[in-house]
Scaffold this active site. Sequence first.
Site, PDB file in Angstrom:
ATOM      1  N   ARG A 176      48.796  49.954  33.095  1.00  0.00           N
ATOM      2  CA  ARG A 176      47.381  49.779  33.311  1.00  0.00           C
ATOM      3  C   ARG A 176      46.580  48.581  32.950  1.00  0.00           C
ATOM      4  O   ARG A 176      45.440  48.556  32.808  1.00  0.00           O
ATOM      5  CB  ARG A 176      46.477  51.270  32.490  1.00  0.00           C
ATOM      6  CG  ARG A 176      46.828  52.543  33.127  1.00  0.00           C
ATOM      7  CD  ARG A 176      46.136  53.522  32.338  1.00  0.00           C
ATOM      8  NE  ARG A 176      46.794  53.934  30.922  1.00  0.00           N
ATOM      9  CZ  ARG A 176      47.745  54.629  30.456  1.00  0.00           C
ATOM     10  NH1 ARG A 176      48.133  55.366  31.347  1.00  0.00           N
ATOM     11  NH2 ARG A 176      47.773  54.550  29.296  1.00  0.00           N
ATOM     12  N   CYS A 196      31.797  34.752  40.495  1.00  0.00           N
ATOM     13  CA  CYS A 196      31.173  35.855  41.008  1.00  0.00           C
ATOM     14  C   CYS A 196      31.979  37.002  41.089  1.00  0.00           C
ATOM     15  O   CYS A 196      31.426  38.150  40.649  1.00  0.00           O
ATOM     16  CB  CYS A 196      30.374  35.516  42.468  1.00  0.00           C
ATOM     17  SG  CYS A 196      29.083  34.358  42.559  1.00  0.00           S
ATOM     18  N   ARG A 216      30.467  40.427  39.906  1.00  0.00           N
ATOM     19  CA  ARG A 216      29.381  40.598  38.861  1.00  0.00           C
ATOM     20  C   ARG A 216      28.032  40.397  39.892  1.00  0.00           C
ATOM     21  O   ARG A 216      27.084  40.829  39.572  1.00  0.00           O
ATOM     22  CB  ARG A 216      29.102  39.760  37.744  1.00  0.00           C
ATOM     23  CG  ARG A 216      29.300  38.273  38.285  1.00  0.00           C
ATOM     24  CD  ARG A 216      29.099  37.164  37.123  1.00  0.00           C
ATOM     25  NE  ARG A 216      28.933  35.760  37.848  1.00  0.00           N
ATOM     26  CZ  ARG A 216      27.931  35.090  38.172  1.00  0.00           C
ATOM     27  NH1 ARG A 216      26.952  35.932  38.142  1.00  0.00           N
ATOM     28  NH2 ARG A 216      28.021  34.126  38.653  1.00  0.00           N
ATOM     29  N   LEU A 258      20.684  41.014  48.783  1.00  0.00           N
ATOM     30  CA  LEU A 258      20.398  40.378  49.791  1.00  0.00           C
ATOM     31  C   LEU A 258      19.215  39.228  49.894  1.00  0.00           C
ATOM     32  O   LEU A 258      18.272  39.401  49.154  1.00  0.00           O
ATOM     33  CB  LEU A 258      19.674  41.405  50.990  1.00  0.00           C
ATOM     34  CG  LEU A 258      20.699  42.558  51.458  1.00  0.00           C
ATOM     35  CD1 LEU A 258      19.945  43.447  52.289  1.00  0.00           C
ATOM     36  CD2 LEU A 258      21.877  41.763  52.286  1.00  0.00           C
TER      37      LEU A 258
END
Length: 314
Positions: A176, A196, A216, A258
């Site tokens: 994991r 980003c 993010r 947006l």
Amino acid sequence: MKQYLDLEKYVLENGTQKGDRTGTGTISTFGYQMRFDLQEGFPIMTTKRVPFKLVVSELLWFLHGDTNIRYLLQHNNNIWNEWAFERFVKSDDYKGEDMTDFGLRAERDSAFKEVYQAEMEKFKARILEDEAFANKYGELGNIYGKQWREWKTSQGETIDQLADLIEMIKTNPNSRRLIVSAWNPEDIPNMALPPCHSLFQFYVADGKLSCQLYQRSADIFLGVPFNIASYALLTHLIAREVGLEVGEFIHTMGDAHLYNNHIEQVKEQLSRTPHKLPKLVLSDKPATIFDFDVADISLDGYNPDPAIKAPISV
């Protein structure tokens, strides 16, 4: 792809108006997830053309650990130019016209736009022709590739996160801890743009390799289509190397937004109907993920609608 169009529609209908670092303004939502079954085709926009070779050259740039735009320009890839150019025009070496807020000004002032474009062309040419200049002003700091391939420790050593990840998938696929992070707080102040798409994790089950990305900050109209294709491609490349089939790409976003100057373009895209997804074609020649060239990667059956242009916010 319906998943992506649903994201655009959701943010248009439910998003919150917010200011942002670039001064453009956004409609934003926090916490959104899309899932793509990579067995159903390669997830690239069909309701507008996405230049796939630019996706490929950027990913290979990351894989090489490169942080200088010279390689990208050598492959006719201009997607990182503005951030390098911004660093140059803020330096004492720049002697041209005032380029303050060049992105917004070029959008609003046609006369300035011509001046800006001329300065940008001179900058690009000099990056390609002058190695010393490129070494100084083509650099973007310790962004993605550097963190993936050469993360510096407090002891001064380096960690090749990506090579370690691939080895761990081969030797301990149930782990994991199959994670690569580009978010290094110590290096953030010296990056042209903090990551980003900041962290990704792989998961192996039933002979298939799946990838989840945490992003993010997600520029839905311009950035996200590239991010989907890039991480889907990365999943295919790693799956090939470790001898697994591909599973899912899961895209988890923090601030999904947006830009206000993309709204009409989004509405145009939402009026279009998705087409059949293409298939990814990989050359058998490269021995490892790090040996691929742009020519080794292509799409079969990619027949999208025309591109929709939109300004980038820097």
